[in-house]
Design a protein around this motif. Sequence first.
Motif, PDB file in Angstrom:
ATOM      1  N   SER A   1       0.822  -1.208   0.000  1.00 18.57           N
ATOM      2  CA  SER A   1       0.000   0.000   0.000  1.00 18.57           C
ATOM      3  C   SER A   1       0.865   1.271   0.000  1.00 18.57           C
ATOM      4  O   SER A   1       0.556   2.248  -0.695  1.00 18.57           O
ATOM      5  CB  SER A   1      -0.918  -0.042   1.235  1.00 18.57           C
TER       6      SER A   1
ATOM      7  N   CYS B   1      -7.651   1.808  -1.000  1.00 21.00           N
ATOM      8  CA  CYS B   1      -7.684   0.906   0.146  1.00 21.00           C
ATOM      9  C   CYS B   1      -7.862  -0.527  -0.334  1.00 21.00           C
ATOM     10  O   CYS B   1      -7.986  -0.785  -1.530  1.00 21.00           O
ATOM     11  CB  CYS B   1      -8.790   1.311   1.108  1.00 21.00           C
ATOM     12  N   THR B   2      -7.881  -1.440   0.593  1.00 22.89           N
ATOM     13  CA  THR B   2      -7.959  -2.846   0.223  1.00 22.89           C
ATOM     14  C   THR B   2      -9.411  -3.283   0.067  1.00 22.89           C
ATOM     15  O   THR B   2     -10.343  -2.614   0.528  1.00 22.89           O
ATOM     16  CB  THR B   2      -7.200  -3.709   1.248  1.00 22.89           C
TER      17      THR B   2
ATOM     18  N   ARG C   1      -5.421  -7.063  -1.263  1.00 24.58           N
ATOM     19  CA  ARG C   1      -4.347  -7.021  -0.278  1.00 24.58           C
ATOM     20  C   ARG C   1      -3.344  -8.132  -0.583  1.00 24.58           C
ATOM     21  O   ARG C   1      -3.644  -9.098  -1.265  1.00 24.58           O
ATOM     22  CB  ARG C   1      -4.903  -7.116   1.137  1.00 24.58           C
TER      23      ARG C   1
ATOM     24  N   LEU D   1      -0.371 -11.986   8.049  1.00 24.16           N
ATOM     25  CA  LEU D   1      -0.263 -10.532   8.021  1.00 24.16           C
ATOM     26  C   LEU D   1      -1.383  -9.869   8.815  1.00 24.16           C
ATOM     27  O   LEU D   1      -1.632  -8.677   8.655  1.00 24.16           O
ATOM     28  CB  LEU D   1      -0.262 -10.024   6.570  1.00 24.16           C
TER      29      LEU D   1
HETATM   30  P1  ATP Z   1      -6.373  -3.493  11.031  1.00 26.71           P
HETATM   31  O1  ATP Z   1      -7.163  -2.428  10.306  1.00 26.71           O
HETATM   32  O2  ATP Z   1      -7.063  -4.781  11.165  1.00 26.71           O
HETATM   33  O3  ATP Z   1      -5.755  -3.017  12.287  1.00 26.71           O
HETATM   34  P2  ATP Z   1      -4.632  -3.271   8.782  1.00 26.71           P
HETATM   35  O4  ATP Z   1      -3.540  -4.180   8.382  1.00 26.71           O
HETATM   36  O5  ATP Z   1      -5.725  -2.969   7.835  1.00 26.71           O
HETATM   37  O6  ATP Z   1      -5.157  -3.860  10.115  1.00 26.71           O
HETATM   38  P3  ATP Z   1      -4.124  -0.449   8.841  1.00 26.71           P
HETATM   39  O7  ATP Z   1      -3.227   0.304   9.730  1.00 26.71           O
HETATM   40  O8  ATP Z   1      -5.555  -0.094   8.811  1.00 26.71           O
HETATM   41  O9  ATP Z   1      -3.956  -1.956   9.257  1.00 26.71           O
HETATM   42  O10 ATP Z   1      -3.518  -0.451   7.382  1.00 26.71           O
HETATM   43  C1  ATP Z   1      -3.109   0.724   6.724  1.00 26.71           C
HETATM   44  C2  ATP Z   1      -3.284   0.564   5.246  1.00 26.71           C
HETATM   45  O11 ATP Z   1      -2.552  -0.559   4.764  1.00 26.71           O
HETATM   46  C3  ATP Z   1      -4.722   0.349   4.884  1.00 26.71           C
HETATM   47  O12 ATP Z   1      -5.060   1.225   3.842  1.00 26.71           O
HETATM   48  C4  ATP Z   1      -4.792  -1.074   4.438  1.00 26.71           C
HETATM   49  O13 ATP Z   1      -5.739  -1.232   3.427  1.00 26.71           O
HETATM   50  C5  ATP Z   1      -3.376  -1.351   3.946  1.00 26.71           C
HETATM   51  N1  ATP Z   1      -3.035  -2.767   4.133  1.00 26.71           N
HETATM   52  C6  ATP Z   1      -3.120  -3.479   5.270  1.00 26.71           C
HETATM   53  N2  ATP Z   1      -2.793  -4.763   5.065  1.00 26.71           N
HETATM   54  C7  ATP Z   1      -2.480  -4.881   3.757  1.00 26.71           C
HETATM   55  C8  ATP Z   1      -2.065  -5.969   2.917  1.00 26.71           C
HETATM   56  N3  ATP Z   1      -1.909  -7.200   3.395  1.00 26.71           N
HETATM   57  N4  ATP Z   1      -1.856  -5.704   1.606  1.00 26.71           N
HETATM   58  C9  ATP Z   1      -2.012  -4.472   1.121  1.00 26.71           C
HETATM   59  N5  ATP Z   1      -2.399  -3.414   1.844  1.00 26.71           N
HETATM   60  C10 ATP Z   1      -2.642  -3.604   3.156  1.00 26.71           C
END
Ligand code: ATP
Length: 573
Positions: A56, A239-240, A270, A278
Amino acid sequence: MAREDTASGGTAQDDSGHDFIRDIVRADLETGRIKQVITRFPPEPNGYLHIGHAKSICLNFGLAEEFGGRCHLRFDDTNPAKEAQEYVDAIQRDVRWLGFDWGEHLYFASDYFEQLYAWAEDLIRAGLAYVDDQSQEEIRANRGTLTEPGRDSPYRGRSVAENLDLFRRMRAGEFPNGARVLRAKIDMASGNINLRDPVLYRILHLPHPRTGTAWKIYPSYDFAHGQSDAIEHVTHSICTLEFEDHRPLYDWFIEHLDVPSRPRQYEFARLNLTHTVLSKRVLTRLVQEGHVTGWDDPRMPTLAGLRRRGVPAEAIRDFVKRIGVAKANSLVDIGMLDFSIRNVLNRRALRRMAVLRPLKVVIENYPEGKVEELEAANHPDDASAGVRKIPFSRELYIERDDFMEQPPKKFFRLSPGSEVRLRYAYFIRCTGVVRNSAGEVEELRCRYDPATRGGNAPDGRKVRATIHWVSAAHSLPAEVRLINPLFRTPVPSGGDDFAADLNPHSLEVLGGARIEPALADSSDAAPVQFERQGYFCRDPDSRPDRPVFNRTVGLRDSFAKELAKGGDPAQGA
Ligand code: ATP
Ligand code: MG
């Protein structure tokens, strides 16, 4: 320095900078819909960044770089129960390390709390939000399912005046946690569950790392995220995929609020990696329950862990480029990351000799006390990397695996009576073994051929193996840590029973390794290749008298063979 290594094959997308998101941005600029692209990377500071986040980050910052726009770093810090300054600091460090810069565009959703609150009141005044006294369980039970509509809350019909009064008193801290929430009034029968009167504010008597005790209520992620993008004039909110179903809600807020801009959201798949989890929830538990030594444990898929393991940022960027950006979820083989790491390190790493599991060799016909300084190339493909001297003497160490007393047919390395080349040195022949009281081979006796100095025999005779070595007296002791996949199953469940999938051999510590003197400089953080072993880097646990090296990645490149055969590394999940 060294050779430009053009990677052979293996791109999951074409190299011309086309993917569906780049195409959209390009079109928006060409048609004049936007003048400048503005993206953001919006982490929640509730854990360290991992390789999925890198995808991302590279996408958002990459778009800004490629199209002359800018990318913000914004912390979506709406949940003080799980967030901490440590994570804010670590995230900034890791984004920088990856090679990106947000300039002055560092933001926090918490900076917008006052504005978000004002917008919530606007919704109340417009009859589009209400205070609900149901408990969390009641709200969940009344939300309905994918096939059944939800049920209206008994508090849904409250007057604007009553809602405003209650909401203000929520803010003032008059009610305990969980007593009430503010909900949007949308549609309890919507086919999209996100539109069934989602929660906008909850009561939480908890200090926030940035706003302290100013707030007793906090906005939901859904209420904060899109409006924060609007405040920052983000043009493309990337976003994802799991947020695809939230897009109608984000659009609803933008529609009904007096926001300064209208971001458009696009979703991409993602990153999922084999042998890797992850999920931040699982990564947090790995740390908290002591399955690893910390967020930067070299076995972790975090950027801090990968960095400590010796993975260069360039390799992560290269990997992200290869996997591309798509709309369909997929599973990427961890070998593909190793492939990128090897590509970069092969170019950068100087060659050194280290013996990980030493076996002593005494060269019977080599004079006692004599030391020769033999010349060795620092990089086989790059003469400009220069040469170094390696001391050679009567007593050496070789790799235990390079000797077999009863060799099978195709074993060409050292065995009783056989002859091999010592890299950069001489041919030696094994003339005997010395055993300890347990009967184990403790030492080899060998003879060398002085005419083969430099590694070639003037009579043209050949040997079928070249092995590495260090001089016993001149080499230094070291600890070597072999880093293996943290999860033994190719696709770990990632659920609460994650521990069952852990690889019990994820860390192998070799306490008695010996390294050549050129590795003595304890301040040298550059990656090295231990010949025939892999790529290594110094771990921060090193002491001047006891260096510790992590194996970043082995040399074996089965994945490249897979690619050469035309196999697709990104298999559908
Ligand atoms: P959570 O929201 O469950 O705490 P998260 O991994 O989504 O976990 P964020 O801090 O919200 O954590 O992530 C920041 C950005 O990174 C978001 O825009 C999310 O979509 C992106 N992101 C998170 N995990 C992945 C992944 N495995 N691949 C690509 N992008 C990701
Ligand atoms: Mg998230």
